[in-house]
Design a protein around this motif. Structure first.
Motif, PDB file in Angstrom:
ATOM      1  N   UNK B  76       0.832  -1.211   0.000  1.00  0.00           N
ATOM      2  CA  UNK B  76       0.000   0.000   0.000  1.00  0.00           C
ATOM      3  C   UNK B  76       0.865   1.259   0.000  1.00  0.00           C
ATOM      4  N   UNK B  77       1.990   1.197   0.707  1.00  0.00           N
ATOM      5  CA  UNK B  77       2.889   2.366   0.732  1.00  0.00           C
ATOM      6  C   UNK B  77       3.520   2.574  -0.644  1.00  0.00           C
ATOM      7  N   UNK B  78       4.006   1.471  -1.251  1.00  0.00           N
ATOM      8  CA  UNK B  78       4.662   1.607  -2.556  1.00  0.00           C
ATOM      9  C   UNK B  78       3.689   2.082  -3.625  1.00  0.00           C
ATOM     10  N   UNK B  79       2.459   1.574  -3.554  1.00  0.00           N
ATOM     11  CA  UNK B  79       1.442   2.016  -4.510  1.00  0.00           C
ATOM     12  C   UNK B  79       1.172   3.507  -4.320  1.00  0.00           C
ATOM     13  N   UNK B  80       1.064   3.932  -3.071  1.00  0.00           N
ATOM     14  CA  UNK B  80       0.817   5.344  -2.763  1.00  0.00           C
ATOM     15  C   UNK B  80       1.920   6.243  -3.289  1.00  0.00           C
ATOM     16  N   UNK B  81       3.164   5.807  -3.124  1.00  0.00           N
ATOM     17  CA  UNK B  81       4.289   6.614  -3.604  1.00  0.00           C
ATOM     18  C   UNK B  81       4.233   6.747  -5.125  1.00  0.00           C
ATOM     19  N   UNK B  82       3.888   5.626  -5.791  1.00  0.00           N
ATOM     20  CA  UNK B  82       3.795   5.666  -7.257  1.00  0.00           C
ATOM     21  C   UNK B  82       2.692   6.612  -7.704  1.00  0.00           C
ATOM     22  N   UNK B  83       1.555   6.527  -7.014  1.00  0.00           N
ATOM     23  CA  UNK B  83       0.424   7.387  -7.380  1.00  0.00           C
ATOM     24  C   UNK B  83       0.761   8.860  -7.251  1.00  0.00           C
ATOM     25  N   UNK B  84       1.655   9.169  -6.304  1.00  0.00           N
ATOM     26  CA  UNK B  84       2.059  10.569  -6.113  1.00  0.00           C
ATOM     27  C   UNK B  84       3.257  10.925  -6.990  1.00  0.00           C
TER      28      UNK B  84
END
Lengths: 550, 154
Positions: B76-84
């Motif tokens: 979830x953290x890695x996905x969030x970083x990618x989304x940003x």
């Protein structure tokens, strides 16, 4: 032949050192106490046997709290266990009892410890991980299936949600038809060290202290054989403190609890006998043994002199010990078995009342059944094969041990005075004092290891390739879904009107100044969940924000 | 400008556990090695960690976890970083992580997993080697000058 130690140092020792210089410019304990090459009567000029040591079972209890110690009864072998579902943990409990373990110790998962139900968004991925998931009384029922509560003593590592889990245990005993005055066990219920080192707080310190003393008051009337708190140095030490800081900050917290209970109107001898302690058994064997002895003597004197306790049991420091988790290495993990054995030896020589030995695979995962069996067998070997349990306080009277005991006691007193000057343990925690002291030492220790000044076998010396451990415990992610489904079923099947009435009543009691325990018990018996009960208390008490210190 | 040349690191405690000894030692050591370090405190949600990474414009995110929830929280953290748009940020992990889980974490994009006993110098050296210094110019305005600070996103 030398007439005194200084004479010996000047002649015999100095002569030898010119040929065989010492390995290190100085030798010290974890707390920085200087260690001399040898100890003699000259190191104990003021030693007063009756006042400083006394006899086992007599004030100041330096030599042990019972007259015959392990000659009459061995320490309780109590392995901390809990993972996945209540049913899975129940199987582990029954396995450990079959293997000769003599007490139970429940590890709860983090959502249970922090007051979130298994279906809370913050519980995602955490359900049943580091302990067992308990949402309602139904889970507790499964956890102790076929274990009669009047036949075991149970320790529960639970702090901010202690009133809820203790109420569940009481409710379950009633369901089993057990007389609750016969219940034996311990609830950790030590919130102050959560702010200092362990982190599972919910509410701010002051309302939390009220919940703690509510348990003291409730148990003194209803559960006379229950240890109402386990004041813990373990987590303080694991966070990186010295042995001196471990004892000092633990006793400072203990003083704060006693003061809070007295302020709440309790009589010191009405609750103090049920206070218990929990310490770490770390690597330095002699310092650890002296630490346990010094802690007993300090506590006896504090209770007698400061709080005017009259009942001898109020002055006895009874403690559980766990070997030091932070010394376990991921590198060459089988070496951990030896570390644990020596640490357990320190706890036994120090006169512990109960003991948990760590499993060698804990730098990787929750212990496997094989690893926990070796840990338990380690205690059984020490208890039955090595003669350790045949004599009381065998190191008492050693010039070195007595000198270390005195040295640690003196340093602990200096810290206790510092905490006192800051306004006591609670005010000191609110200013970040203990947290900062521990952090400084933990950083210093890491630098010592990184620089090779402090040796960790297999990590910075004697390095070889690590054998992979087979059979680590794996938590099936599916069990989280099953736990959520259980909770939903309980919520659908219970009398929801009764639940909301009980929760409303708790809110009123918490907002006033009555004892919260009966109100929590009523919620639990209506099958209200841990999360529902804590949400009510969050509204009344607010929540704690971490204080970051640098 | 001195601060512009410093590597910025967010040390974040994911999960509900309170084992912050390692995170704090690493944070302080990296600060003493000349990096700008921001420490989140315990019990941070994936969303809060991503927000902090965005706000602080970091080059590196170090995730510390002992609770066993890494396979739930780290994706979830890695996905969030990618989304940003923070694909370039180097993500490292430390704590109690079974060996069997490491390949999956690497597949997610976590560059290294540091278990107990790792010398802090090794982590600092890896960060220096890996951070592509020339690439970073954006998102640098209004940053704290302190070398070791906190960031508790609310």
């Amino acid at each position: 032949m030398s007439d005194s130690k200084s004479d010996w140092q000047k002649t015999t020792l100095t002569g030898a050192l010119s040929h065989f210089p010492e390995r290190s410019p100085s030798f010290t304990t974890s707390s920085g106490l200087n260690i001399e090459p040898v100890y003699t009567p000259d190191d104990l000029p003021d030693y007063d046997y009756p006042n400083d040591s006394g006899y086992p079972g007599e004030y100041p209890y330096t030599r042990g709290i019972q007259p015959s110690m392990y000659r009459s009864r061995l320490w309780t072998m109590r392995q901390y266990a809990g993972f996945a579902s209540a049913a899975e943990t129940n199987r582990r409990f029954r396995y450990l009892l079959e293997q000769g373990q003599t007490g139970l110790s429940v590890a709860f998962d983090l959502p249970t410890q922090i007051g979130y139900d298994s279906d809370h968004p913050l519980a995602a991925g955490e359900v049943g991980r580091v302990g067992v998931a308990i949402d309602t009384l139904q889970d507790m029922d499964v956890l102790f299936k076929d274990i009669p509560l009047d036949k075991v003593s149970t320790s529960m590592t639970i702090n901010s949600t202690a009133p809820v889990l203790l109420s569940m245990y009481i409710a379950l005993a009633r369901k089993q038809g057990v007389d609750i005055t016969k219940l034996e066990g311990t609830i950790q219920n030590d919130i102050l060290k959560e702010y200092i080192a362990r982190g599972t707080y919910i509410f701010p310190p002051r309302p939390s202290m009220r919940l703690t003393t509510d348990i003291f008051a409730y148990c003194s009337k209803n559960l006379p054989r229950w240890n109402t708190i386990s004041i813990s140095g373990y987590h303080i030490r694991e966070a990186g403190s010295t042995a001196v800081q471990e004892i000092a900050f633990t006793l400072a917290n203990a003083i704060a609890y006693v003061e809070a209970a007295i302020q709440a109107g309790l009589n010191v001898d009405g609750f103090a006998a049920r206070l218990s302690f929990f310490f770490d058994a770390h690597n330095n064997l002699f310092e650890e043994v002296a630490k346990f002895r010094a802690a007993r003597r300090l506590w006896a004197r504090i209770m007698k002199e400061r709080f005017s306790a009259a009942d001898a049991r109020s002055m006895m420091l009874r403690f559980h010990t766990q070997t030091a988790g932070c010394t376990l290495t991921a590198q060459q993990p089988y070496n951990n078995i030896v570390r644990v054995a020596v640490q357990a030896l320190a706890a036994i020589l120090g006169g512990t009342q109960s003991l948990h030995t760590n499993s060698f695979d804990e730098a990787y995962a929750t212990p496997s059944e094989d690893a926990v069996t070796i840990a338990l067998r380690t205690q059984q070997v020490l208890a039955h094969e090595n003669g350790l349990a045949d004599v009381v306080d065998p190191l008492g009277g050693s010039y070195f041990i007595e000198s270390l005991t005195d040295g640690l006691e003196k340093q602990v007193k200096v810290y206790l005075e510092k905490v006192e000057k800051l306004g006591g343990a609670v005010a000191a925690i609110e200013s970040g004092y203990q947290q900062r002291e521990i952090q400084e030492n933990s950083y210093r220790q890491q630098k010592e290891v990184d620089a090779g000044r402090s040796t960790v076998v297999g990590v910075n010396k004697f390095i070889s390739s690590t054998h992979k451990i087979a059979g680590l415990t794996k938590i099936d992610p599916e069990q989280e879904k099953a736990q959520k489904a259980n909770l939903a079923a309980v919520k659908a099947g219970r009398d929801n009107k009764r639940v909301s009435q009980a929760l409303d009543n708790l809110k009123q009691v918490a907002a006033g100044d009555g004892n919260t325990m009966p109100a929590v018990l009523e919620c639990v018996e209506a099958y209200a969940s841990v999360g529902e009960i804590c949400d009510v208390l969050r509204v009344v008490f607010g929540t704690h924000q971490e204080l970051l210190v640098f | 400008m001195e601060t512009d040349s410093r590597i910025r690191v967010l040390i974040a405690k994911a999960g509900l556990d309170g084992h912050d000894r390692g995170a704090k030692v690493v944070a302080r050591s990296l600060a003493e090695a000349g990096m700008d370090v921001i420490y989140t405190g315990i019990r941070q949600t994936p969303e809060a960690i991503v927000d902090a990474a965005v706000r602080e414009g970091v080059d590196v995110v170090g995730l510390s976890i002992f609770s066993g929830a890494h396979l739930e929280l780290f994706p979830r953290i890695l996905r969030g970083l990618q989304e940003k748009g923070l694909d370039e940020v180097i993500v490292l992990a430390g704590g109690i992580v079974p060996d069997d889980d490491i390949p999956e974490l690497k597949k997610l994009g976590i560059r290294a997993v540091y278990g107990p006993g790792t010398p802090v110098d090794e982590i600092a050296a890896y960060i220096r080697k890996t951070v592509a210094r020339a690439a970073k110019t954006a998102g640098k305005k209004g940053l704290s000058k302190s070398r070791y600070t906190s960031s508790i996103p609310k």
